[in-house]
Motif scaffolding. Structure first.
Motif, PDB file in Angstrom:
ATOM      1  N   UNK A   1       0.808  -1.206   0.000  1.00  0.00           N
ATOM      2  CA  UNK A   1       0.000   0.000   0.000  1.00  0.00           C
ATOM      3  C   UNK A   1       0.842   1.258   0.000  1.00  0.00           C
ATOM      4  N   UNK A   2       0.274   2.389   0.413  1.00  0.00           N
ATOM      5  CA  UNK A   2       1.017   3.661   0.433  1.00  0.00           C
ATOM      6  C   UNK A   2       1.981   3.718   1.618  1.00  0.00           C
ATOM      7  N   UNK A   3       2.791   4.726   1.648  1.00  0.00           N
ATOM      8  CA  UNK A   3       3.672   4.946   2.790  1.00  0.00           C
ATOM      9  C   UNK A   3       2.834   5.368   3.980  1.00  0.00           C
ATOM     10  N   UNK A   4       3.343   5.094   5.168  1.00  0.00           N
ATOM     11  CA  UNK A   4       2.597   5.433   6.386  1.00  0.00           C
ATOM     12  C   UNK A   4       2.358   6.932   6.490  1.00  0.00           C
ATOM     13  N   UNK A   5       3.231   7.716   5.871  1.00  0.00           N
ATOM     14  CA  UNK A   5       3.114   9.177   5.928  1.00  0.00           C
ATOM     15  C   UNK A   5       2.306   9.748   4.770  1.00  0.00           C
ATOM     16  N   UNK A   6       1.676   8.874   3.965  1.00  0.00           N
ATOM     17  CA  UNK A   6       0.928   9.341   2.795  1.00  0.00           C
ATOM     18  C   UNK A   6      -0.304  10.126   3.240  1.00  0.00           C
ATOM     19  N   UNK A   7      -0.841  10.977   2.354  1.00  0.00           N
ATOM     20  CA  UNK A   7      -2.049  11.749   2.690  1.00  0.00           C
ATOM     21  C   UNK A   7      -3.207  10.822   3.046  1.00  0.00           C
ATOM     22  N   UNK A   8      -4.158  11.303   3.850  1.00  0.00           N
ATOM     23  CA  UNK A   8      -5.299  10.475   4.273  1.00  0.00           C
ATOM     24  C   UNK A   8      -6.097   9.910   3.094  1.00  0.00           C
ATOM     25  N   UNK A   9      -6.190  10.696   1.997  1.00  0.00           N
ATOM     26  CA  UNK A   9      -6.975  10.219   0.855  1.00  0.00           C
ATOM     27  C   UNK A   9      -6.386   8.930   0.281  1.00  0.00           C
ATOM     28  N   UNK A  10      -5.052   8.834   0.220  1.00  0.00           N
ATOM     29  CA  UNK A  10      -4.400   7.638  -0.309  1.00  0.00           C
ATOM     30  C   UNK A  10      -4.660   6.439   0.593  1.00  0.00           C
ATOM     31  N   UNK A  11      -4.601   6.665   1.907  1.00  0.00           N
ATOM     32  CA  UNK A  11      -4.848   5.583   2.851  1.00  0.00           C
ATOM     33  C   UNK A  11      -6.287   5.103   2.763  1.00  0.00           C
TER      34      UNK A  11
END
Length: 766
Positions: free
Chosen positions: A72-82
């Motif tokens: 998945x995305x990086x843990x620091x990715x924007x909330x929309x990506x998560x």
């Protein structure tokens, strides 16, 4: 490990679809199991007219648990990506695993029972089956979403071990019961396991193995013929078809009225084969006998007498029709059929079949008169070509298109045409396939070659060349046929002007005056190809000046068009030749090496070069000479672009300015000799040895090439191997002295040009 049995029973499956259906069933089954991580170690498939069967051997009882991981995305990715990733995986943030700052969705997929996988796979296989033709049936057929099958599906046997795999398709529920033979055992038959399936159905008069049925028919038909003192005419395709039409095959011999033997034997055989699926027989003299072998699907109580009588009656009706067509066709001479060809369109841009006949007749005559085909009467070639397509409008060919050409030969002979003409009419389509015979009779060769060359050139003229896998006009097959005619008859011809001769007659552009003879243009074209534009351009201008102004544009267009067709046609033939020769074990790069010389369009001579080259490059001398050549060519390629037109110190012309142009090879060689004479210096021993070797090898190789002794030319070149190796070991090519550098580079150019007398070694791989 457990075996799985799947039988899909339906109404009659066409015999022609059964082999492909078995392949598709296995492919779909393997694909469905692979989705669940199951591999089928061994699969057996069967097909009869009423059932399609698969047995998968040694399947596991259950699948192994699977751990699936999605990045998945990086843990620091924007909330929309998560949020998007969570929606995709169906997990919560707390369920994700973090590694090195990256989130992963990790799920454990538990193992499944194989029976469950099979239960889901069966409906998917049925719904996804790629039948060429299929149908819906029953009340469900009112919906476009209803299942389709080749014929209405009637039953499903699905057993994993001894247990039924429950499923339902198109209202048909799986079970352990199938049906036996339609007549001998028309009732339910219970299958207990995959192991007992074949023998259980054999007891019910159903032989499920198609290969076993074919063997029974082959042996039984031969024995039936031998019992009557005859020989069976074997036919593998017909054998497979009969095996696909029966579940309990019984070959039976029958007879037909001997009066029908007045019809050509090919007609009788085709009538029996195509319409009735019967084998035919020959007598002790090798002639067709008035006997046939049919394959019954029942072991009749009367030994098959009524079956044979019924089949003989049907065959008699078919043969009566054939006899009527034959006798009716004989009442009309072939030349009287020709006006009908004017009403058949060959191609909208190429006119009618009558137009094609006219082109082929002129080309066939030209092939004889020009000496391409020897020992033939040009009048016979012309006559045969004009009659060759006439049988297309006869009743017999209308009924059996497969007999085109063959029937024309019979009709030509019957109306008193010379044997050479009748034979050419009969065989002018040959060779059609790889296993077809190659005609050798000169008139036949002329007409057959003209027919194929006209087809290729005409479609090239209207820019209808094959592309990719598409070849709607079978031009590749025509080219392979022409190549086989040339090889099989050792025809010596320059392919370029012959193709141009064929292309010139295509109905493209404005019409030309009859007095503008194409032969003059062809000669100019040949000179253009061989010696450059200047001489042929002057000849072309003379011809053009003879034309009225209104025809000048047409002549210009024709000349340019047929010139391009000639070049494109040669490339096309080169590609076909590579395909053909690759199948014969010849390397394609060697064909490229000979074609790259330019001007080598005699296929017989070209292949002789290729075969000699292949034999040579596989030897130690050949491999070493190739290595030395490439080293010399690489040095020349590197140094030539920087070479000036003149040598600064003397102002003399530098041979290196032209070494990259193969057309100037003789000039380069002469300049090299001139340089050697003008600026004599103390040469290195290896340099002098290479010069001496070239002085001896060049004329020897040239004489061998002129005599078409290409093996001898290779042997002459092989003598350069050791001097070239020594030259590169002991001599510095890019010497500080510009005179030495120039002379040594020119010497390498001379080496390259000597090799190019046989082939362009730069095209050879390795």
């Amino acid at each position: 490990m457990t075996d799985f049995l799947l039988e899909l029973r339906s109404e009659e499956i066409p015999a022609r679809m059964q082999a492909k259906a078995r392949e598709d069933l296995a492919k779909l089954f393997v694909g469905e199991l692979a989705k669940a991580g199951i591999a089928a170690p061994r699969i057996t498939t069967y097909a009869t007219p009423r059932r399609l069967t698969l047995i998968a051997h040694d399947l596991p009882e259950a699948t192994e648990p699977v751990r699936e991981e999605v990045k998945g995305p990086r843990a620091s990715a924007p909330p929309q990506a998560l949020e998007g990733f969570l929606r995709k995986t169906g997990l919560t943030r707390e369920a994700l695993t973090e590694r090195d700052g990256v989130l992963f969705a990790v799920t454990e997929v538990p193992g499944r029972e194989t029976a469950q996988v099979l239960a889901a796979a069966i409906p998917a296989i049925v719904r996804g089956f790629p039948w060429p033709k299929s149908m819906r049936w029953g009340a469900a057929s009112l919906s476009p979403e209803s299942p389709r099958w080749v014929r209405p599906l009637q039953g499903i046997v699905a057993l994993f071990g001894g247990a039924v795999v429950p499923c339902e398709v198109a209202g048909v529920t799986s079970g352990a019961e199938t049906m036996g033979h339609r007549f001998h055992d028309d009732g339910p038959v219970t299958i207990t396991s995959a192991d007992s399936y074949v023998e259980t159905l054999r007891d019910a008069h159903v032989i499920v193995d198609q290969n076993e049925r074919a063997a029974i028919i082959a042996v039984g038909a031969k024995m039936a013929a031998q019992g009557a003192g005859l020989t069976l005419v074997e036919d593998e395709g017909l054998l497979a078809e009969n095996a696909g039409l029966t579940e309990w095959p019984v070959p039976l011999l029958g007879r037909f009225d001997a009066a029908f033997l007045a019809v050509p034997p090919e007609v009788i055989q085709l009538t029996a084969r195509v319409n009735q699926k019967y084998f035919v027989c020959r007598d002790g003299a090798g002639k067709l006998a008035n006997a046939f072998v049919c394959t019954a699907n029942i072991d009749a109580a009367d030994g098959g007498e009524r079956i044979v009588a019924g089949n003989a009656k049907v065959l008699a009706a078919r043969l009566s029709d054939a006899k009527f067509f034959y006798e009716t066709d004989l009442k009309t001479r072939l030349e009287d059929q020709l006006p009908k060809l004017e009403k058949i369109v060959f191609h909208e841009k190429l006119g009618t079949v009558a137009d094609k006949v006219e082109r082929v007749a002129k080309l066939a005559r030209w092939l004889v008169e020009s000496g391409v085909v020897t020992d033939a009467d040009p009048a016979h070639a012309d006559r045969a070509a004009r009659l060759a397509k006439a049988d297309l409008v006869t009743g017999m060919v209308g009924e059996f298109p497969e007999l085109q050409g063959l029937m024309g030969g019979y009709y030509a002979a019957a109306q008193g045409e010379p044997a050479e003409v009748a034979e050419a009419v009969r065989d002018h389509y040959k060779p059609v396939g790889q296993g077809d015979d190659v005609p050798t009779a000169p008139v036949t060769v002329a007409v057959a070659l003209a027919d194929k060359l006209d087809t290729i050139a005409a479609f090239f003229a209207i820019e209808q060349k094959p592309t990719g896998s598409k070849d709607p006009f079978a031009l590749r097959r025509a080219a392979l046929g022409a190549i086989r005619l040339v090889q099989g008859n050792n025809l010596r011809m320059d392919l370029m002007p012959v193709l141009a001769q064929a292309a010139w007659r295509a109905p493209v552009g404005q019409p030309l005056r009859p007095e503008l003879q194409a032969a003059d243009i062809f000669r100019g074209m040949s000179r253009f190809i061989r010696t450059g534009a200047e001489a042929s351009a002057q000849l072309f201008k003379q011809i053009r000046d003879q034309a009225d102004e209104k025809y000048e544009t047409a002549l210009d267009d024709r000349f340019e068009r047929f010139r391009q067709i000639g070049f494109d046609g040669v490339d096309f033939f080169a590609d076909r030749l590579k395909v053909q020769q690759r199948e014969a074990g010849v390397r394609h790069d060697l064909i490229d090496a000979v074609f790259a010389l330019g001007g080598e369009y005699d296929l017989v001579r070209l292949l002789a070069r290729v075969h000699a080259l292949q034999a040579f490059v596989t030897t130690e001398d050949g491999a070493n000479l190739l290595a030395g050549y490439k080293r010399a060519a690489n040095i020349l390629k590197k140094e030539a672009p920087g070479a000036s037109k003149h040598i600064p110190e003397t102002g003399e012309e530098d041979p290196l300015a032209m070494v990259e142009d193969p057309d100037f090879a003789p000039v380069v060689a002469e300049l090299a000799r001139t340089e050697r004479e003008k600026r004599d210096y103390d040469r290195e021993p290896a340099e002098a040895s290479l010069i001496a070797a070239l002085d001896a090898a060049e004329p020897q190789a040239e004489r061998a090439v002129e005599a078409e002794d290409f093996a001898g030319a290779m042997a002459a070149l092989a003598s350069l191997r050791a001097p070239i190796d020594a030259f590169f070991t002991d001599v510095t090519v890019n010497d500080a002295d510009p005179h030495k550098r120039t002379a040594r580079l020119a010497l390498l150019a001379r080496v390259r040009d000597a090799v190019h007398r046989v082939a362009d070694f730069s095209k050879i791989e390795g």
